[in-house]
Design a protein around this motif. Structure first.
Motif, PDB file in Angstrom:
ATOM      1  N   ARG A  48      -9.586  -3.406   9.331  1.00 61.01           N
ATOM      2  CA  ARG A  48      -9.822  -3.882   8.257  1.00 61.01           C
ATOM      3  C   ARG A  48     -10.410  -5.033   8.182  1.00 61.01           C
ATOM      4  O   ARG A  48     -11.921  -4.958   8.593  1.00 61.01           O
ATOM      5  CB  ARG A  48      -8.615  -5.049   8.598  1.00 61.01           C
ATOM      6  N   ASP A  95      -4.178   2.294   4.990  1.00 61.27           N
ATOM      7  CA  ASP A  95      -5.316   0.954   4.713  1.00 61.27           C
ATOM      8  C   ASP A  95      -5.944   0.749   5.752  1.00 61.27           C
ATOM      9  O   ASP A  95      -6.491   0.931   6.542  1.00 61.27           O
ATOM     10  CB  ASP A  95      -4.725  -0.614   4.211  1.00 61.27           C
ATOM     11  N   PRO A  96      -7.069   0.735   5.235  1.00 61.03           N
ATOM     12  CA  PRO A  96      -7.483  -0.395   4.141  1.00 61.03           C
ATOM     13  C   PRO A  96      -8.387   0.569   2.916  1.00 61.03           C
ATOM     14  O   PRO A  96      -9.001  -0.123   1.246  1.00 61.03           O
ATOM     15  CB  PRO A  96      -8.782  -1.591   4.085  1.00 61.03           C
ATOM     16  N   SER A 131       4.813  -1.906   7.799  1.00 67.15           N
ATOM     17  CA  SER A 131       3.608  -2.373   7.330  1.00 67.15           C
ATOM     18  C   SER A 131       3.396  -4.026   7.821  1.00 67.15           C
ATOM     19  O   SER A 131       4.837  -4.727   8.259  1.00 67.15           O
ATOM     20  CB  SER A 131       4.980  -2.376   5.562  1.00 67.15           C
ATOM     21  N   GLY A 168       0.538  -0.365   2.460  1.00 65.49           N
ATOM     22  CA  GLY A 168       0.276   1.268   1.437  1.00 65.49           C
ATOM     23  C   GLY A 168       1.230   1.965   1.366  1.00 65.49           C
ATOM     24  O   GLY A 168       0.847   2.995   1.989  1.00 65.49           O
ATOM     25  N   HIS A 192       0.814  -1.186  -0.064  1.00 60.43           N
ATOM     26  CA  HIS A 192      -0.011  -0.510  -0.187  1.00 60.43           C
ATOM     27  C   HIS A 192       0.740   0.952   0.355  1.00 60.43           C
ATOM     28  O   HIS A 192       0.549   1.953   0.158  1.00 60.43           O
ATOM     29  CB  HIS A 192      -0.853  -0.259   1.106  1.00 60.43           C
ATOM     30  N   ASP A 230      -7.619  -5.117   1.531  1.00 58.54           N
ATOM     31  CA  ASP A 230      -7.257  -6.025   1.769  1.00 58.54           C
ATOM     32  C   ASP A 230      -8.220  -7.060   1.615  1.00 58.54           C
ATOM     33  O   ASP A 230      -7.897  -7.766   2.028  1.00 58.54           O
ATOM     34  CB  ASP A 230      -7.708  -5.496   3.105  1.00 58.54           C
ATOM     35  N   LEU A 279       0.464  -4.371   3.918  1.00 55.72           N
ATOM     36  CA  LEU A 279      -0.155  -3.070   4.650  1.00 55.72           C
ATOM     37  C   LEU A 279      -0.419  -2.395   5.419  1.00 55.72           C
ATOM     38  O   LEU A 279       0.606  -2.943   5.972  1.00 55.72           O
ATOM     39  CB  LEU A 279      -2.085  -2.949   4.818  1.00 55.72           C
TER      40      LEU A 279
END
Length: 508
Positions: free
Chosen positions: A113, A290-291, A256, A121, A3, A347, A262
């Motif tokens: 999520r 994210d997401p 991450s 991301g 991401h 995701d 992500l």
């Protein structure tokens, strides 16, 4: 690498070997926001195990009662950031979110999520382009006695006067820029001299791990953070490339996810709080949380994400940390009335939706107080992929353009050359690369004005920028259709904000 402003938002690379319209959150007092861990509670097993952020009032009684309610609703408290009223919890109960939002003292709560927890991301655009040994030799042959061996390919430094600025003031060792990203390979010879391990951590999951090397990338493919770090502070040591501010310190805060790359909200909350509590002056954020590419305030989960991350960045700002973030690589106009988002949630299964960027926000780049950076190429034009928007973009900086703005350098590569894991170098492009250039200039300004507050630093960034004004035409592919519309004048406009950063002006 999921991401980073990469897949569609981060940077573009190809390997070579060798400010909101809604009130977003509560700003706590400037005390330590060190997290409080809680004992795990039993979780319901009748649904997917999801992560949640629960945002509350910050008094002890409320926090205690909410944590009790989380356990009673079948949740487990992972970490509590008491000073900003953010609790990270896990639960497998399908009703957990709605139950917790009804608890007294809870101001917002939602899942971070849309898929179950497993054991990114960014904003680069395209794959990495590594510098081969043969190419490196060609570049080194063009080096001057005063430059770094690979600096002939660094058109970006010359574009903003960073090569000349380094001779006046390379930056202070008292200034640290934290790279919130995929991790930083601090063993790289161009990064090791300026790396601050004491201000680095792995924040994945919401709890900071400061054990030795925890901040390093998982694999060589997680190169994004290392590339960003080199753009900011690669040392002028006669080895490879140079950073915009080669005399300042750089740290790595990894956020991450190890499985999908992500950048989940709880990890970013941890990063902002960690940076603030460890004396970091500037953070670089070349990603979106994210997401969701855009988090809409009428959705309870997305609203909770905005609230939690905003509380954390405001906490850091109040403690003296300036945040810079990449605008994104979708060529979206963030000042428009409607944007089609085809990538969220990233995701699970994306669903095409039309959003209003005045009510649905790219986080952290659209949070109040965060400096939003668009990307330019060697011709000082907006890069073809860069998102823009009058009143949203604050400043611009070199991010590269491999299609329409090709420099007269040994490699003829329009992207940005910087450090890569395992002692390598490579080209990337994206607003992911623009933001660290601006962060480097901000570090030079902080070095010159050590008592400047985040707001004053942002004002200085805008004041020293050079604004080329809106181009007469922006038909990059020559098909007779404008590829983006620039609104505004020479002082401020949608492509460049207040202008392209200027490192030489910053040190003068």
């Amino acid at each position: 690498m999921a991401h980073l402003r990469s897949r569609r938002r981060l940077a573009l690379a190809v390997p070579v070997v060798l400010s909101l319209t809604a009130t977003l959150g509560f700003l706590p007092g400037a005390a330590s926001a060190a997290p409080q861990r809680s004992a795990p509670a039993a979780t319901a097993a009748d649904g997917p195990n999801l992560a949640y952020v629960v945002n509350t009032k910050t008094d002890h009684r409320t926090l205690t009662s909410v944590k009790k309610a989380i356990a009673e609703a079948g949740g487990t408290v992972v970490v509590t950031y008491e000073k900003i009223g953010v609790i990270v919890a896990h639960s497998a109960s399908p009703e957990f979110g709605s139950q917790i939002r009804a608890v007294r003292g809870v101001q917002s709560a939602g899942a971070t999520r849309t898929t179950p927890l497993t054991a990114a991301g960014t904003t680069d655009e395209g794959a990495a382009d590594y510098l081969s040994a043969a190419e490196a030799a060609k570049v080194k042959a063009a080096a001057t006695p005063e430059s770094e061996p690979l600096e002939a390919d660094q058109w970006d430094l010359r574009a903003i006067g960073a090569d000349k600025a380094a001779k006046i003031n390379p930056g202070s060792r008292k200034v640290t820029v934290a790279v919130v990203d995929t991790g930083v390979d601090d063993t790289h010879p161009d990064l090791a001299p300026n790396f601050s391990a004491q201000q680095s951590a792995n924040c994945v999951g919401g709890v900071a791990d400061t054990s030795a090397g925890a901040w390093r990338p998982y694999t060589a493919d997680d190169y994004h953070g290392t590339h960003v770090a080199g753009e900011i502070a690669a040392a002028r040591n006669g080895i490879g490339v140079a950073g915009v501010a080669p005399g300042v310190k750089v740290s790595g805060i990894k956020v991450s996810d190890p499985d999908n790359g992500l950048f989940y909200p709880e990890s970013v909350v941890c990063a902002f709080v960690f940076a603030a509590d460890h004396g970091v002056e500037i953070t670089n954020n070349s990603y979106y949380v994210d997401p969701w590419l855009y988090n809409c305030m009428d959705d309870p989960d997305q609203k909770a994400i905005v609230d939690a991350v905003d509380r954390a960045q405001r906490y850091a700002t109040k403690k003296g940390t300036l945040h810079l973030a990449s605008a994104g690589n979708s060529n979206h106009d963030l000042a428009s009335d409607a944007i089609v988002d085809e990538s969220s949630p990233d995701d699970s299964t994306p669903v095409t939706r039309t959003i209003d960027p005045h009510e649905c926000f790219d986080v952290p780049t659209q949070l109040p107080g965060v400096v939003t950076v668009s990307a330019t190429g060697v011709q000082n034009l907006k890069s073809y992929y860069s998102t823009y928007g009058k009143g949203v973009i604050d400043i611009a900086a070199p991010g590269g353009d491999r299609l329409y703005q090709i420099p007269d350098t040994p490699s003829k590569n329009g992207r940005i050359l910087s450090t890569m894991p395992n002692n390598q170098y490579g080209f990337l492009q994206g607003t992911s690369m623009a933001s660290p250039h601006a962060a480097g200039v901000a570090a030079l300004l902080k070095s010159e004005h050590p008592w400047a507050s985040p707001a004053q630093l942002q004002a200085l960034l805008k004041a020293q920028a050079d604004n080329p004004g809106c181009p007469d035409s922006y038909d990059q592919d020559g098909n007779g259709t404008q590829d983006a519309t620039c609104e505004g004048g020479r002082r401020v406009n949608g492509f460049y904000g207040f202008g392209i950063v200027n490192a030489l002006k910053a040190v003068k």
